[in-house]
Design an enzyme around this catalytic site. Structure first.
Site, PDB file in Angstrom:
ATOM      1  N   CYS A  82       0.855  -1.186   0.000  1.00  0.00           N
ATOM      2  CA  CYS A  82       0.000   0.000   0.000  1.00  0.00           C
ATOM      3  C   CYS A  82       0.894   1.240   0.000  1.00  0.00           C
ATOM      4  CB  CYS A  82      -0.861  -0.024   1.257  1.00  0.00           C
ATOM      5  SG  CYS A  82      -1.825   1.467   1.469  1.00  0.00           S
ATOM      6  N   CYS A 194      -1.034   3.545  -6.545  1.00  0.00           N
ATOM      7  CA  CYS A 194      -1.921   2.901  -5.571  1.00  0.00           C
ATOM      8  C   CYS A 194      -2.075   1.467  -6.051  1.00  0.00           C
ATOM      9  CB  CYS A 194      -3.276   3.597  -5.544  1.00  0.00           C
ATOM     10  SG  CYS A 194      -4.532   2.678  -4.610  1.00  0.00           S
TER      11      CYS A 194
HETATM   12  N1  DGL Z   1      -4.041   0.349  -1.978  1.00  0.00           N
HETATM   13  C1  DGL Z   1      -3.684   1.484  -1.217  1.00  0.00           C
HETATM   14  C2  DGL Z   1      -2.452   2.190  -1.823  1.00  0.00           C
HETATM   15  O1  DGL Z   1      -1.654   1.597  -2.513  1.00  0.00           O
HETATM   16  C3  DGL Z   1      -4.738   2.504  -0.871  1.00  0.00           C
HETATM   17  C4  DGL Z   1      -6.153   2.130  -0.678  1.00  0.00           C
HETATM   18  C5  DGL Z   1      -6.941   2.968   0.308  1.00  0.00           C
HETATM   19  O2  DGL Z   1      -7.086   4.177   0.152  1.00  0.00           O
HETATM   20  O3  DGL Z   1      -7.373   2.364   1.295  1.00  0.00           O
HETATM   21  O4  DGL Z   1      -2.231   3.338  -1.569  1.00  0.00           O
END
Ligand code: DGL
Length: 288
Positions: A82, A194
């Site tokens: 993330c 993301c």
């Molecule tokens: N998948 C997460 C990232 O790479 C973000 C998702 C969220 O906002 O919860 O930043």
């Protein structure tokens, strides 16, 4: 005589965490490159979405959750799949654990190497695009390119919908990328900053005004993990290999059940829940 180990560790255990299903884009690449690995994947849906969470709250949440997960699942490598979390939690997390931690962050350096026009778009969550960590990455590795930033939580939601096997709303994606038509037509590389966004690569491509290269961090993270496995010593006697690939949510909701079929298609052997105790939950939410 001192023995040296130049073979990667076999059957390693990974602990991979994200707020939801986005980190599966990283898990897929790890699986592809290191098929003998087993993973405990944690979708911290109790904290979803991370992209709009206050920074301290997110750091505290992960610093509470991760040691518990580590105690229980004994990973050889932790992957913060993330960008929103990695850009703030890597330093404090590494200070509190002996386990190697890999963090997913936007592919600024490869994008700068790839761009001909030297105009690049970073598409990430609202949290990631405003992090100082990103300013530093751009300063250190951006090679003087111009970086535009678009932060969107709508795309995170649409990616979750897709894995839930629900229709994706192309109009929403078009609207998020609309500023691109006005701000800079020279952009020739888009960074998916993301981990949810690679699941929307086709829809994002469709919304772009011209054919533009799209980059994400998945393969680089898998390569980094493979490299780390060469450096890791063979595991201790007390190492407990995971019996397969495990997918855990941190909260049971209607949505978690809607996600089950989609997750099974990824090839997880078991789907379950990891619940923090009441005390840990109080710490996590900052209550005294
Ligand atoms: N998948 C997460 C990232 O790479 C973000 C998702 C969220 O906002 O919860 O930043």
């Amino acid at each position: 005589m001192e023995l040296t180990y130049n073979r990667p560790m076999q059957n390693p255990n990974f602990l991979i965490i994200d707020s939801g299903v986005g980190g599966l884009s990283i898990w897929q690449e790890i699986q592809r490159l290191i098929p003998n690995s087993h993973t405990c994947y944690v979708a911290d849906n109790g904290g979803y979405p991370y992209g709009t969470m206050e920074e301290n709250a997110l750091v505290q949440r992960l610093l509470t959750l991760l040691p518990e997960l580590e105690r229980q699942y004994r990973p050889d490598i932790i992957v913060i799949a993330c960008n929103t979390a990695s850009t703030i939690v890597l330093e404090p997390l590494r200070a509190q654990t002996q386990t190697p931690v890999i963090g997913v962050v936007p592919a600024i350096k490869p994008a700068a190497a790839l761009s001909q026009s030297r105009h690049i778009l970073l598409l990430a969550t609202p949290g990631t695009v405003r992090r100082q960590y990103i300013d530093r990455l751009i300063e250190d590795f951006g090679q003087g390119c111009t970086f535009k930033r678009i932060g969107s939580h709508e795309l995170v939601h649409e990616a979750e919908q897709k894995i839930r096997e629900r229709p994706v709303n192309q109009d929403i994606i078009n609207k998020v990328l609309e500023p691109l038509r006005q701000i800079d037509t020279d952009i020739d590389v888009v960074i998916l900053g993301c981990t949810h966004f690679p699941f929307l690569a086709d829809e994002i491509r469709h919304a772009l005004p011209t054919p533009i290269r799209i980059l994400d961090s998945g393969q680089a993270i898998a390569r980094r993990a493979q490299q780390l496995l060469v450096d890791l010593k063979p595991r201790n006697q007390d190492h407990i290999p995971l019996p397969g690939n495990l997918f855990l949510f941190t909260e049971e909701t209607e949505q978690t059940h809607q996600l089950e079929a989609g997750i099974q298609h990824f090839g997880f052997d078991k789907i379950g829940f990891f619940r923090l105790t009441a005390t840990q939950n109080a710490q996590k939410s900052g209550a005294t």
